[in-house]
Motif scaffolding. Structure first.
Motif, PDB file in Angstrom:
ATOM      1  N   GLY A   1      23.552  27.660   7.031  1.00 38.74           N
ATOM      2  CA  GLY A   1      24.078  26.589   7.854  1.00 38.74           C
ATOM      3  C   GLY A   1      23.791  26.704   9.331  1.00 38.74           C
ATOM      4  N   GLY A   2      23.898  27.913   9.886  1.00 31.49           N
ATOM      5  CA  GLY A   2      23.661  28.082  11.319  1.00 31.49           C
ATOM      6  C   GLY A   2      22.228  27.825  11.716  1.00 31.49           C
ATOM      7  N   ALA A   3      21.302  28.078  10.800  1.00 29.37           N
ATOM      8  CA  ALA A   3      19.891  27.809  11.074  1.00 29.37           C
ATOM      9  C   ALA A   3      19.585  26.324  10.979  1.00 29.37           C
ATOM     10  N   MET A   4      20.359  25.610  10.187  1.00 30.27           N
ATOM     11  CA  MET A   4      20.113  24.180   9.995  1.00 30.27           C
ATOM     12  C   MET A   4      20.664  23.343  11.140  1.00 30.27           C
ATOM     13  N   PHE A   5      21.850  23.732  11.606  1.00 31.64           N
ATOM     14  CA  PHE A   5      22.466  23.067  12.749  1.00 31.64           C
ATOM     15  C   PHE A   5      23.267  24.131  13.477  1.00 31.64           C
ATOM     16  N   PRO A   6      22.841  24.560  14.659  1.00 32.59           N
ATOM     17  CA  PRO A   6      23.509  25.659  15.359  1.00 32.59           C
ATOM     18  C   PRO A   6      25.011  25.433  15.501  1.00 32.59           C
ATOM     19  N   SER A   7      25.783  26.468  15.150  1.00 31.26           N
ATOM     20  CA  SER A   7      27.247  26.405  15.205  1.00 31.26           C
ATOM     21  C   SER A   7      27.784  25.205  14.440  1.00 31.26           C
ATOM     22  N   GLN A   8      27.135  24.923  13.333  1.00 30.77           N
ATOM     23  CA  GLN A   8      27.459  23.755  12.515  1.00 30.77           C
ATOM     24  C   GLN A   8      28.958  23.621  12.273  1.00 30.77           C
ATOM     25  N   PRO A   9      29.583  22.551  12.771  1.00 29.55           N
ATOM     26  CA  PRO A   9      31.005  22.351  12.477  1.00 29.55           C
ATOM     27  C   PRO A   9      31.161  21.976  11.009  1.00 29.55           C
ATOM     28  N   GLY A  10      32.201  22.503  10.383  1.00 33.65           N
ATOM     29  CA  GLY A  10      32.350  22.252   8.957  1.00 33.65           C
ATOM     30  C   GLY A  10      33.628  21.511   8.638  1.00 33.65           C
ATOM     31  N   THR A  11      34.397  22.083   7.721  1.00 33.63           N
ATOM     32  CA  THR A  11      35.615  21.435   7.252  1.00 33.63           C
ATOM     33  C   THR A  11      36.744  21.624   8.265  1.00 33.63           C
ATOM     34  N   VAL A  12      37.528  20.574   8.440  1.00 35.21           N
ATOM     35  CA  VAL A  12      38.660  20.603   9.360  1.00 35.21           C
ATOM     36  C   VAL A  12      39.894  20.042   8.666  1.00 35.21           C
ATOM     37  N   VAL A  13      41.027  20.290   9.291  1.00 37.11           N
ATOM     38  CA  VAL A  13      42.277  19.665   8.876  1.00 37.11           C
ATOM     39  C   VAL A  13      42.643  18.658   9.960  1.00 37.11           C
ATOM     40  N   ALA A  14      42.701  17.399   9.575  1.00 42.49           N
ATOM     41  CA  ALA A  14      43.060  16.342  10.517  1.00 42.49           C
ATOM     42  C   ALA A  14      44.284  15.603   9.991  1.00 42.49           C
ATOM     43  N   VAL A  15      45.102  15.128  10.907  1.00 40.04           N
ATOM     44  CA  VAL A  15      46.319  14.405  10.529  1.00 40.04           C
ATOM     45  C   VAL A  15      46.319  13.045  11.205  1.00 40.04           C
ATOM     46  N   THR A  16      47.035  12.112  10.628  1.00 39.55           N
ATOM     47  CA  THR A  16      47.150  10.805  11.243  1.00 39.55           C
ATOM     48  C   THR A  16      47.991  10.902  12.517  1.00 39.55           C
ATOM     49  N   ARG A  17      47.705  10.022  13.437  1.00 36.35           N
ATOM     50  CA  ARG A  17      48.481  10.004  14.685  1.00 36.35           C
ATOM     51  C   ARG A  17      49.955   9.731  14.396  1.00 36.35           C
ATOM     52  N   SER A  18      50.199   8.918  13.381  1.00 38.37           N
ATOM     53  CA  SER A  18      51.578   8.599  13.021  1.00 38.37           C
ATOM     54  C   SER A  18      52.340   9.853  12.591  1.00 38.37           C
ATOM     55  N   LEU A  19      51.708  10.677  11.752  1.00 34.41           N
ATOM     56  CA  LEU A  19      52.360  11.905  11.300  1.00 34.41           C
ATOM     57  C   LEU A  19      52.598  12.840  12.475  1.00 34.41           C
ATOM     58  N   LEU A  20      51.600  12.976  13.343  1.00 37.52           N
ATOM     59  CA  LEU A  20      51.729  13.890  14.480  1.00 37.52           C
ATOM     60  C   LEU A  20      52.846  13.450  15.417  1.00 37.52           C
ATOM     61  N   ASP A  21      52.929  12.146  15.681  1.00 37.85           N
ATOM     62  CA  ASP A  21      53.932  11.663  16.625  1.00 37.85           C
ATOM     63  C   ASP A  21      55.344  11.708  16.047  1.00 37.85           C
ATOM     64  N   LYS A  22      55.462  11.359  14.772  1.00 40.28           N
ATOM     65  CA  LYS A  22      56.791  11.256  14.175  1.00 40.28           C
ATOM     66  C   LYS A  22      57.318  12.576  13.625  1.00 40.28           C
ATOM     67  N   GLU A  23      56.422  13.432  13.143  1.00 42.80           N
ATOM     68  CA  GLU A  23      56.847  14.670  12.493  1.00 42.80           C
ATOM     69  C   GLU A  23      55.993  15.860  12.943  1.00 42.80           C
ATOM     70  N   PRO A  24      56.016  16.179  14.226  1.00 36.54           N
ATOM     71  CA  PRO A  24      55.183  17.289  14.715  1.00 36.54           C
ATOM     72  C   PRO A  24      55.536  18.620  14.079  1.00 36.54           C
ATOM     73  N   GLU A  25      56.798  18.777  13.659  1.00 40.50           N
ATOM     74  CA  GLU A  25      57.189  20.024  13.011  1.00 40.50           C
ATOM     75  C   GLU A  25      56.475  20.192  11.665  1.00 40.50           C
ATOM     76  N   ILE A  26      56.178  19.078  11.001  1.00 39.23           N
ATOM     77  CA  ILE A  26      55.451  19.130   9.738  1.00 39.23           C
ATOM     78  C   ILE A  26      54.004  19.554   9.995  1.00 39.23           C
ATOM     79  N   VAL A  27      53.415  18.990  11.030  1.00 39.53           N
ATOM     80  CA  VAL A  27      52.045  19.359  11.393  1.00 39.53           C
ATOM     81  C   VAL A  27      51.978  20.840  11.725  1.00 39.53           C
ATOM     82  N   GLN A  28      52.972  21.340  12.474  1.00 36.38           N
ATOM     83  CA  GLN A  28      52.977  22.757  12.816  1.00 36.38           C
ATOM     84  C   GLN A  28      53.072  23.636  11.576  1.00 36.38           C
ATOM     85  N   ALA A  29      53.888  23.238  10.631  1.00 30.25           N
ATOM     86  CA  ALA A  29      54.026  24.018   9.405  1.00 30.25           C
ATOM     87  C   ALA A  29      52.714  24.073   8.635  1.00 30.25           C
ATOM     88  N   ILE A  30      52.003  22.960   8.576  1.00 32.94           N
ATOM     89  CA  ILE A  30      50.708  22.921   7.886  1.00 32.94           C
ATOM     90  C   ILE A  30      49.709  23.833   8.590  1.00 32.94           C
TER      91      ILE A  30
END
Length: 351
Positions: free
Chosen positions: A229-258
């Motif tokens: 992967g690094g040879a194909m795209f330097p520092s290739q970003p891969g899988t991430v965990v993303a949350v909806t803005r609604s979840l982050l704004d309304k339940e930040p404690e849940i996001v922190q736990a995840i």
């Protein structure tokens, strides 16, 4: 994986790290922590090794301790998952970061709160192509020799335009390997179909991620890992965990736990792969992949778990710029606000 989600009151061991994380930085009080939804968190994942941290965090009981349950839906690619985000049927996205640029261009507000893996997309050559990949032969020459021998371009499978695998493959072919476009044909298909096509010889090569790499090379040793992967795209970003803005704004404690669960899981996978292999096999194998294959995948050069989202910010911008070049995006979308590292930073500080 669907279990009931209980109130998050009393979840102090995991949630204490996020107690000060509210939309404007306010401290969360006990009553605020108790105001959780009764429904499970709706999580979309691609069934690859990079998704393992979410399963490990659940199996270790860390999410349950925080009063969380997950309703997990699997998808064939990140771009397909974006449709679910747009329809409001997902709370959490566990897949490649590149499609989130497309999501933002369509007005879908999501936040990347953690990574799980980097440089995970690699190129494997099927037997017909691999025989031309002799030591010292440049990839462009490998494709040229194949076309001259077969009379047709090498068919290379990857996920749809806009995905990290597709972007990585095109970057490698045109910018790194400098392959001649007449020597290759890119075939778009889902992740499972790519694995099966490589095994069946329906394509000459493709972009795979673990555990698929270990599966196909284990079943047919003539299939070879041709580019990391690094040879194909330097520092290739891969899988991430993303949350909806609604979840982050309304339940930040849940996001922190995840995020805290993800950080702990990445650490455990690195320290005790033998311990977590059966957990990952149960989540991803579905009776079709044995634990020994998962162990090989965990030790593979294609596997690089990492929870910190900060190092992939610039590579994500670079990938987005390249997506504009290949037509996956109409224009660059500002990444300001896409990454929200404070949950990761708080999780690490609480260790």
């Amino acid at each position: 994986m669907t279990i009931t989600r209980r109130s998050i009151l009393g979840a102090a061991p995991v949630l204490a790290a996020g107690a000060a994380l509210c939309g404007g930085g306010q401290a969360l009080t006990g009553p605020a922590l108790a105001q959780g939804r009764t429904a499970p968190l709706r999580v979309g994942v691609i069934p690859i090794l990079a998704a393992a941290p979410i399963y490990v965090a659940e199996k270790e009981g860390w999410l349950k301790q925080a009063g969380l349950s997950l309703a997990v839906t699997t998808f064939e690619s990140g771009p397909n998952m974006i449709q679910a985000l747009a329809s409001g049927t997902l709370d959490i996205y566990v897949a490649g970061v590149a499609p989130l640029g497309v999501a933002r261009s369509k007005g879908i507000d999501v936040k990347v709160v953690a990574a799980t893996s980097v440089e995970e997309n690699v190129f494997v050559a099927g037997p017909k192509l691999a025989r031309f990949a002799e030591p010292g032969v440049a990839p462009a020459e490998v494709f040229k020799r194949y076309r001259e021998s077969a009379g047709t371009p090498a068919r290379l499978a990857t996920q749809p335009l806009g995905s990290v695998p597709n972007t990585t493959l095109q970057h490698w072919l045109w910018e790194v390997a400098k392959a001649d476009p007449k020597d290759v044909t890119i075939v778009s298909m889902g992740i499972d179909a790519t694995q099966q096509a490589v095994l069946a010889g329906a394509v000459e090569g493709g972009i795979l991620r673990e555990p698929a790499v270990s599966i196909v090379t284990g079943r047919n040793p003539a299939i070879r890992l041709m580019a990391l992967g690094g040879a194909m795209f330097p520092s290739q970003p891969g899988t991430v965990v993303a949350v909806t803005r609604s979840l982050l704004d309304k339940e930040p404690e849940i996001v922190q736990a995840i995020v805290t669960g993800i950080v702990r899981a990445v650490d455990l996978i690195g320290r005790e792969p033998e311990r977590v292999a059966p957990v990952i096999e149960a989540a991803l194998g579905k009776g079709l992949v044995d634990t020994a294959t998962i162990r090989r995948a965990l030790a593979s050069p294609a596997t690089r778990f990492a929870a910190d989202p900060r190092p992939i910010v610039e590579p994500t911008a670079a990938m987005q710029r390249y997506q504009v070049t290949i037509g996956a995006l109409d224009r660059e979308v500002p990444l300001d606000g896409l990454f929200e590292p404070r949950f990761y930073e708080r999780a690490v500080a609480a260790k």
